[in-house]
Design a protein around this motif. Sequence first.
Motif, PDB file in Angstrom:
ATOM      1  N   TYR A 190       7.614  35.606  52.481  1.00 49.04           N
ATOM      2  CA  TYR A 190       7.152  34.525  53.401  1.00 49.04           C
ATOM      3  C   TYR A 190       6.536  34.901  54.818  1.00 49.04           C
ATOM      4  O   TYR A 190       7.052  35.507  55.536  1.00 49.04           O
ATOM      5  CB  TYR A 190       8.106  33.374  53.581  1.00 49.04           C
ATOM      6  N   ARG A 191       5.432  34.355  54.930  1.00 47.16           N
ATOM      7  CA  ARG A 191       4.614  34.462  56.123  1.00 47.16           C
ATOM      8  C   ARG A 191       3.829  33.100  56.226  1.00 47.16           C
ATOM      9  O   ARG A 191       2.895  32.939  55.366  1.00 47.16           O
ATOM     10  CB  ARG A 191       3.928  35.673  56.450  1.00 47.16           C
ATOM     11  N   ASP A 192       3.624  32.772  57.290  1.00 47.65           N
ATOM     12  CA  ASP A 192       2.648  31.645  57.681  1.00 47.65           C
ATOM     13  C   ASP A 192       1.949  31.968  58.806  1.00 47.65           C
ATOM     14  O   ASP A 192       2.096  33.051  59.711  1.00 47.65           O
ATOM     15  CB  ASP A 192       3.499  29.994  57.840  1.00 47.65           C
ATOM     16  N   ASN A 193       1.054  30.808  59.123  1.00 44.25           N
ATOM     17  CA  ASN A 193       0.058  31.329  60.392  1.00 44.25           C
ATOM     18  C   ASN A 193       0.397  30.981  61.692  1.00 44.25           C
ATOM     19  O   ASN A 193       0.021  31.487  62.463  1.00 44.25           O
ATOM     20  CB  ASN A 193      -1.240  30.454  60.103  1.00 44.25           C
ATOM     21  N   THR A 194       1.660  30.692  61.847  1.00 46.69           N
ATOM     22  CA  THR A 194       2.352  30.670  63.135  1.00 46.69           C
ATOM     23  C   THR A 194       3.116  32.071  63.553  1.00 46.69           C
ATOM     24  O   THR A 194       3.662  32.342  64.631  1.00 46.69           O
ATOM     25  CB  THR A 194       3.504  29.455  63.213  1.00 46.69           C
ATOM     26  N   LYS A 213      14.910  28.344  60.989  1.00 49.29           N
ATOM     27  CA  LYS A 213      13.650  27.762  61.118  1.00 49.29           C
ATOM     28  C   LYS A 213      12.760  27.791  59.857  1.00 49.29           C
ATOM     29  O   LYS A 213      12.414  26.640  59.382  1.00 49.29           O
ATOM     30  CB  LYS A 213      12.614  28.665  62.049  1.00 49.29           C
ATOM     31  N   LEU A 214      12.903  28.756  59.064  1.00 47.38           N
ATOM     32  CA  LEU A 214      12.330  28.576  57.666  1.00 47.38           C
ATOM     33  C   LEU A 214      12.983  27.280  56.970  1.00 47.38           C
ATOM     34  O   LEU A 214      12.260  26.569  56.379  1.00 47.38           O
ATOM     35  CB  LEU A 214      12.545  29.717  56.907  1.00 47.38           C
ATOM     36  N   ARG A 215      14.135  27.345  56.841  1.00 44.48           N
ATOM     37  CA  ARG A 215      15.144  26.157  56.156  1.00 44.48           C
ATOM     38  C   ARG A 215      14.849  24.752  56.629  1.00 44.48           C
ATOM     39  O   ARG A 215      14.378  23.820  56.021  1.00 44.48           O
ATOM     40  CB  ARG A 215      16.357  26.624  56.192  1.00 44.48           C
ATOM     41  N   ASP A 216      14.914  24.701  58.090  1.00 47.03           N
ATOM     42  CA  ASP A 216      14.696  23.459  58.909  1.00 47.03           C
ATOM     43  C   ASP A 216      13.579  23.008  59.312  1.00 47.03           C
ATOM     44  O   ASP A 216      13.298  21.717  59.418  1.00 47.03           O
ATOM     45  CB  ASP A 216      15.912  23.697  60.121  1.00 47.03           C
ATOM     46  N   MET A 230      19.909  28.239  48.538  1.00 51.77           N
ATOM     47  CA  MET A 230      21.393  28.589  48.234  1.00 51.77           C
ATOM     48  C   MET A 230      21.933  29.528  49.062  1.00 51.77           C
ATOM     49  O   MET A 230      23.191  29.642  49.438  1.00 51.77           O
ATOM     50  CB  MET A 230      21.339  29.208  46.745  1.00 51.77           C
ATOM     51  N   PHE A 231      21.180  30.338  49.970  1.00 49.69           N
ATOM     52  CA  PHE A 231      21.927  31.187  50.923  1.00 49.69           C
ATOM     53  C   PHE A 231      20.906  31.766  51.817  1.00 49.69           C
ATOM     54  O   PHE A 231      19.480  31.770  51.368  1.00 49.69           O
ATOM     55  CB  PHE A 231      22.490  32.301  50.314  1.00 49.69           C
ATOM     56  N   LEU A 232      21.184  32.060  53.140  1.00 43.63           N
ATOM     57  CA  LEU A 232      20.205  32.830  53.961  1.00 43.63           C
ATOM     58  C   LEU A 232      21.176  33.729  54.430  1.00 43.63           C
ATOM     59  O   LEU A 232      22.112  34.023  54.654  1.00 43.63           O
ATOM     60  CB  LEU A 232      19.801  31.801  55.321  1.00 43.63           C
ATOM     61  N   ALA A 233      20.362  35.061  54.457  1.00 39.80           N
ATOM     62  CA  ALA A 233      21.046  36.362  54.634  1.00 39.80           C
ATOM     63  C   ALA A 233      20.380  37.176  55.364  1.00 39.80           C
ATOM     64  O   ALA A 233      19.097  37.346  55.498  1.00 39.80           O
ATOM     65  CB  ALA A 233      21.782  36.909  53.590  1.00 39.80           C
ATOM     66  N   VAL A 234      21.046  38.271  56.342  1.00 41.26           N
ATOM     67  CA  VAL A 234      20.486  39.055  57.036  1.00 41.26           C
ATOM     68  C   VAL A 234      20.998  40.442  56.420  1.00 41.26           C
ATOM     69  O   VAL A 234      22.091  40.747  56.474  1.00 41.26           O
ATOM     70  CB  VAL A 234      20.520  39.223  58.493  1.00 41.26           C
ATOM     71  N   ALA A 235      19.983  41.624  55.900  1.00 39.70           N
ATOM     72  CA  ALA A 235      20.249  42.472  55.319  1.00 39.70           C
ATOM     73  C   ALA A 235      20.215  43.842  56.371  1.00 39.70           C
ATOM     74  O   ALA A 235      19.241  43.630  57.231  1.00 39.70           O
ATOM     75  CB  ALA A 235      19.472  42.974  54.112  1.00 39.70           C
TER      76      ALA A 235
END
Length: 417
Positions: free
Chosen positions: A334-338, A374-377, A389-394
């Motif tokens: 995912y990447r957006d113009n912001t 921020k992606l989710r909300d 279903m989840f958010l994680a930092v690898a």
Amino acid sequence: MPYLTRAVDDVIAGRLTALGGVLLEGPRACGKTSTGLHHAASSLRLDASPELLILAESAPDLLLDGPTPRLIDEWQLAPSLWNAVRHAIDDRSESGQFILAGSARPADDITRHSGVGRMGRVRMRTLSLAESDRSSREVSLAALMAGVPSVQGRSMLTYADVAAEAVRGGWPALVSSTVRDAQIFNREYCEELYNSDIPSATGVHRSRPRLRRTLAALSRNISTEATLGTLAADVAADGSSADTRTIRSYLDALSQVFAFDELSAWSVDLRSRSRLRTQSTIHLADPALACAALGIGPDRLARDPRFFGFVFESMVIRDVRALATRFDGRVYRYRDNTGLEVDAIIESTDGSWGAIEVKLGQNGVDAAEAALLKLRDERVDTDRAGAPMFLAVATATEYAYTRPSGVHVVPLATLGP
């Protein structure tokens, strides 16, 4: 050596139950033959004798005769077998008849002709840390995708160990090898790409020095969205000329032998006025090839955390792609113009999704958590796409745990199927 169980095994077994055959695709030496043999009752290697290629044209039925599932290895050497296999499946009207394995797409990709209802296409990649027994497997990707509320675990690898595994790569033949031997293997792998694999697969003899510079340019830009113009400028940095059309043809050649493995952008409904970026991200068949192409060993990699961060991101993508295969998951970026970006979006066949941001060390976890929230909300229209279903930092850190926000911190060497 005993067979190494792969996340893709369940997928292959399922396809063989439902369909007439399976087409295994992936880079040379990623384990397609071993996996094919694991599921096959009989086998044939088309590169074993020139006579077999003649028979493939003149009497293909002789090659297809044998206990099923029958593995036809390196089938792309005789592309006409594709239609013979399709017709045999139709005539027999039974599932699980054939496994075709190939390390290159035919120059005139005959598999574009319909295999619907007959053949299932399965992409194989190099081993994840879990599959090569370098991970504790205490955090299951499937469980994350099922919404498990918390995680815990401890990595088997130190920071230096992760650097060594990045240089080793996930080739099954190297599971028990020293890192030094793995470096030799990976250097020779790159040379074979230039000298043999690409000319054999494409039928075109390209400039080996320019192919070498192209792979080096891809390696320097691994895990980025470098454009054709950027790559062309990199290739031409030594004073030679290179235009974008030439670079595109080299990337197509590398893709044909599955050495170039870019990650596509995620297409999703947004709730904001942000616009999605559609540029793919650069990855290779294994991040170890990037280290080999640039002559980088584990010590040097560990001392360069900036470049190591890009290589580590590619390791995470490799592992998540391999493990997500078990539930037919697809992986995007995912990447957006912001400027908001998230390194991996895992999407299941039912549309459910999860997100992973990659940070080499603990000091990047707070920023990664903020990006994921921020992606989710603020970005994804969860009324349409559903909540993640989840958010994680690898990470390449030691402990797996869940933060108060619900975001999981998952060392790569704790991740499993």
